[in-house]
Design a protein around this motif. Sequence first.
Motif, PDB file in Angstrom:
ATOM      1  N   PHE A  35       0.845  -1.199   0.000  1.00 24.78           N
ATOM      2  CA  PHE A  35       0.000   0.000   0.000  1.00 24.78           C
ATOM      3  C   PHE A  35       0.878   1.245   0.000  1.00 24.78           C
ATOM      4  N   CYS A  38       2.825   2.229  -3.243  1.00 21.74           N
ATOM      5  CA  CYS A  38       2.086   2.968  -4.273  1.00 21.74           C
ATOM      6  C   CYS A  38       2.205   4.469  -4.061  1.00 21.74           C
ATOM      7  N   PHE A  39       2.041   4.894  -2.810  1.00 20.21           N
ATOM      8  CA  PHE A  39       2.107   6.331  -2.557  1.00 20.21           C
ATOM      9  C   PHE A  39       3.539   6.841  -2.710  1.00 20.21           C
ATOM     10  N   ALA A  42       4.084   7.205  -6.369  1.00 20.58           N
ATOM     11  CA  ALA A  42       3.448   8.416  -6.886  1.00 20.58           C
ATOM     12  C   ALA A  42       4.296   9.642  -6.553  1.00 20.58           C
ATOM     13  N   TYR A  45       7.420   9.632  -8.667  1.00 29.22           N
ATOM     14  CA  TYR A  45       7.110   9.896 -10.066  1.00 29.22           C
ATOM     15  C   TYR A  45       6.854  11.380 -10.312  1.00 29.22           C
ATOM     16  N   TYR A  46       5.979  11.959  -9.509  1.00 29.38           N
ATOM     17  CA  TYR A  46       5.595  13.354  -9.768  1.00 29.38           C
ATOM     18  C   TYR A  46       6.635  14.350  -9.277  1.00 29.38           C
ATOM     19  N   VAL A  52       7.155  18.089 -11.462  1.00 30.73           N
ATOM     20  CA  VAL A  52       6.037  18.846 -12.009  1.00 30.73           C
ATOM     21  C   VAL A  52       6.067  20.291 -11.505  1.00 30.73           C
ATOM     22  N   THR A 135       0.479  19.470  -7.128  1.00 29.96           N
ATOM     23  CA  THR A 135       0.839  18.052  -7.155  1.00 29.96           C
ATOM     24  C   THR A 135       1.686  17.695  -5.945  1.00 29.96           C
ATOM     25  N   THR A 138      -0.695  17.133  -3.150  1.00 30.99           N
ATOM     26  CA  THR A 138      -1.355  15.848  -3.313  1.00 30.99           C
ATOM     27  C   THR A 138      -0.471  14.713  -2.819  1.00 30.99           C
ATOM     28  N   CYS A 139       0.779  14.694  -3.304  1.00 28.30           N
ATOM     29  CA  CYS A 139       1.653  13.568  -2.988  1.00 28.30           C
ATOM     30  C   CYS A 139       2.109  13.620  -1.540  1.00 28.30           C
ATOM     31  N   SER A 142      -0.861  12.968   1.134  1.00 26.21           N
ATOM     32  CA  SER A 142      -1.377  11.601   1.158  1.00 26.21           C
ATOM     33  C   SER A 142      -0.333  10.644   1.730  1.00 26.21           C
TER      34      SER A 142
ATOM     35  N   MET B 234      -6.446   6.931  -3.939  1.00 26.18           N
ATOM     36  CA  MET B 234      -6.025   8.102  -4.709  1.00 26.18           C
ATOM     37  C   MET B 234      -7.197   8.640  -5.524  1.00 26.18           C
ATOM     38  N   HIS B 244      -4.541  15.673  -7.178  1.00 24.90           N
ATOM     39  CA  HIS B 244      -4.141  15.756  -8.588  1.00 24.90           C
ATOM     40  C   HIS B 244      -3.546  14.458  -9.129  1.00 24.90           C
TER      41      HIS B 244
END
Lengths: 206, 558, 374
Positions: A35, A38-39, A42, A45-46, A52, A135, A138-139, A142, B234, B244
């Motif tokens: 789990f 995944c975060f 993310a 990646y971003y 970004v 972004t 967001t990342c 979370s 997400m 986003h």
Amino acid sequence: MAYRPARPNLASEEPQHLSRGKVGISCLIITESFFFVCFIVAYLYYVVILQVEDGGPDPVELFRGDIMVYIASVTLLSSSVTVVLASRALARGAHDKFRSWLAITLLLGGFFLFATILEWMHLIGDLGMWLDTSTLGTCFFSLVGFHALHVVIGLTALSLCLLISFMGRLPEQQAERFEVLSWYWHFVDVVWLFVFTTVYILRVYT
Amino acid sequence: MTVLPRTSTAKPEPSRPGVLERVHEWVVTIDHKRLGILYISAGILFFLVGGIEAGVIRYQLAYAANPTIDPVTFNQMFTMHGTTMVFLVGMPVLLGFGNYLTPLMIGTRDMAFPRLNAWGFWVFLFGGLLLYYSFIGSSGLYGAPGAPDVGWFAYSPLTTRAFNRGNNVDYWTLGILVSGFGSMATGINLVVTILCLRCKGMKLMRMPIMVWSMLVTGFLVMIALPVLTAAQVMLLFDRFLGAHFFDPQLEGSVLLWQHLFWFFGHPEVYILIIPAFGFISEIIPVFSRKVIFGYTMMVVALVWIAFQSMGVWAHHMFAVGLPPSLNAFFAASTFLIAVPTGIKIFNWIGTIWGGRIIYKTPMLFALGFVGMFVIGGLTGIMLATVPFDWDVSDSYFVVGHFHYVLFGGTLFAIFGAIYYWFPKMSGKMLSEKLGKLHFWVLFIGFNLTFAPMHVSGMLGMPRRIYTYAPDRGLDIWNLLSSIGYGVQFIAILIFVWNILHSLRKGEDAGDDPWDAWTLEWATTSPPKSWNFNPLPVVKSRRPLWDAKHPEDPDHEYE
Amino acid sequence: MAEENADRTVARSWLLLVVVTVLVGLVGFVAIFILGAQITEHDPTETFFEASDVFVQPDAEWNTTIFVSKSPETREIRRLTWLVVLISVGIFVVVEGLLVFAMIRYRRKNAETTGEPVQMYGSNPVELAWTVIPILIVVTLCLATVRTIHSVQPTAGERPENSLTVEVIGHRWWWEFRIPEYDVVTANELVVPVQRPIWLELGSADVIHSFWVPELQGKMDAIPVKTNYWQFTADEVGTYLGQCAEYCGTQHANMLIRIDVKDEADFKTWATNQALPAPNETTPSAVNGRKVFLEYACQNCHGVAGLSDGNFAPDLTHLMSRTLIAGGMLPNTIDNLKAWVENPQAIKPGCDMPALQLSKSEIEDVVSFLATLK
């Protein structure tokens, strides 16, 4: 199918080689790790790879030289040591020691949570960041938020143990159960190592 | 009242309990056998619903430019059909058999965590009901209620607020999220049970292949499901908190969803097929009267498949424009996973080779499985060929392919398992006559439905279209598929009738109706709530063979 | 007991013999096929399928079958396809043959038979054979696949010198085509020159779509905020059809593509005409229609060069040069246009164009205005 057989003689049965609790918590840890992966992916990646640019704050400016997060990390990691000490004390039947080490663990974990709250108050209150502003928001929220949620769960469980121990209902025969819980707490700490590296090191210092 | 493990002091009850009390017993039960039966029954009910949804699809596509079903309803039907069959039929029925059989086969009393087991079932059931509540509870764009209509893999950005203004996607997300928690709990429970609770002498390499397949499935569930959960969290963040992650207009990446979903999705396919391998590996030896051929290789192949299934996900994404090198990598890994699958098929053939095959209904389904799964596997190899995939991905060829795997494969194995273990679960035999009729009607209907789909796909019919023009040469193939659906429908009616009829009037099964060799046949049918008393001790992979053939026991050859 | 063991050995050797023979035969078959494919440019199998009117309907208006190849790219793909199909058919025959043979040969012939058959626990050489030989087949397939991927799939920097660039933009539920070289903007129907590489730059304005014209090229997704590159060269003049292949919402089924391949001169004529602004017709009805077009919401979405620059919906500057309307659902006739303008939702439920509640005479006027857009 209303059958009610006599209760078999369980005492005569072979003791199990592996502990259900330990194998179970290991499985839960594997599941939870995927789990978190995944975060982390993310975030990598971003924020780390794509970097970004969407008008949000720059993570380098935001996190470089943030002393508080280092102190908090050290406290959280040291709580892994104290929880082991607590666990060993319980296994030996040293209940007072167990309670003290457990209380210290709770304090250390609580301090970490407090540091997170301070950081979030700064980011949300002063800088106006949130999941929907960029972004990075967001990342960051979370990933760090899910870790903080796990810290809260761990602290709640540990506090319950302390409470039960004060009620005198945590005998040393239950030491293995506490050890299982301490594995979960180690997991929370180890995840933080990865989160910390991802958020506060990789983009910020490379 | 329920029987608690380890601490119960239940005494025999004086009289047969009333209906309400019996319902209550089933609701509060933590007995792995009852939970297994609950899982399977709930799965079969959802299967009937999902089958009716498939009927709507086939009805609409029976002929060109059919004006009957409106596009929104059609889209809801294929979304719900896919979601239901994967999450609410495949997983619960397979995990239900795992639940029922694993403790019996490894000679123990219950699962490692009986309460967690009950929690898992109820969470799964209510997750499924939550998904289905969307039909009446979800509010769509013009206030119209409606089920999700984004396809079972719910590609972003179709699921963003901009393109999906109701909340049917939220029902999809939450329903599957919740039932996913149940699956993860059951997966962990299976792994812990198998690792910790084996009876004396039951070494890992003495476990029935069925138990091995459950162990591997448990691990795959543990690894794949949290990835779907994370992706769905997400998505919820995107939809409710304005995050986003997947919205391309906000620098999100639509491909991140695809990578996460298929990282879950491909192991998921193996979660749906590996237990089926397990069923087949139990049924084929018993009805060939021969030991499984190459036990060690069967286990190695299972573990090999499980590991490799985590490195093939992007073969669902050959048309999204990945770099050629990545396409080549995923093609290679997908080809390679055919090797362990091939080993399994050859070993099954090796098992019946030189045997004395008894054609009872479970064996028919098992051999039907092998025959049909080979077809699905071969079209899978074809699809792994990237350039051919550019031709037919997202077409009916793919639909035909995965139905050969999941229907001709998984579902045939499930039916085989139901015919094989129903006597153990209920104490009654299913009717052989109806069973054979069921098999042959289903076999014909199945091939009639799904074989033509390969052709319509190659003729240029994309999947998920609600209508097609009459002059494309697609009519006849679609009509055949729709007629095939009708044939299958009859087969399922026969099956349901067989179950209902046999429950009331079936012959008594006895403890060991198939003259089989694994431990579940060593106890009563249905087993008592403590399974065994005392717990068995085993010396080989086929403890009952040893008991039946003391002059030539198995353990001399292992 | 010794007798039993001897039985087992015999059974195992016999199984080994069958398996090795059959699998070696299969490998030989593959090898011969590959050699054959190297020697002949044109597959005999292809001719077989093209000659059969099950897979290719000579008189169908709508041929989208992958059994017809009208570009070098598709020919390349299909050469590999036939290799894979034949290997698969070979494996199918072998495996199902073994299965059916065993099922018949080893059935229990007499229900009264007692005792169990010889138990065979496994055999290392046999199992090794059916592990190693499939690996060899898989490696062959893999090499062939990698070669074809690299020769068919273009990457951003590989645009051929003399190619014609076409920007393809997926919309819910229609296709926008732009040819920057000629300043052309059109919808759903694209005209391209024959025997000139067409360089596609695929994108999307909303959700993910997939561009699929089976006779010219395999499919490639059109993804928002990501450009995919794809390429084909049409062999022959003609009309090629296709449609969106990635589920994109309610009207996914009605998102059709039509590519007219013309010779260089015809293409130039078409492109030059497309680049002109809308003609200024002066019949009273058309003048009224233009007024309606500008006064109601039409112009917000539809572009007409020199008149409006909406780009949410298909550009109408040369509407009458197209054969179909509504994303390829209807022939482009005056009656269909009227029905469409009156209530698009009745024809294509869920599409973004609303019924504007125009009066009968307004519809007449608008359509006669549209009819001037040649």
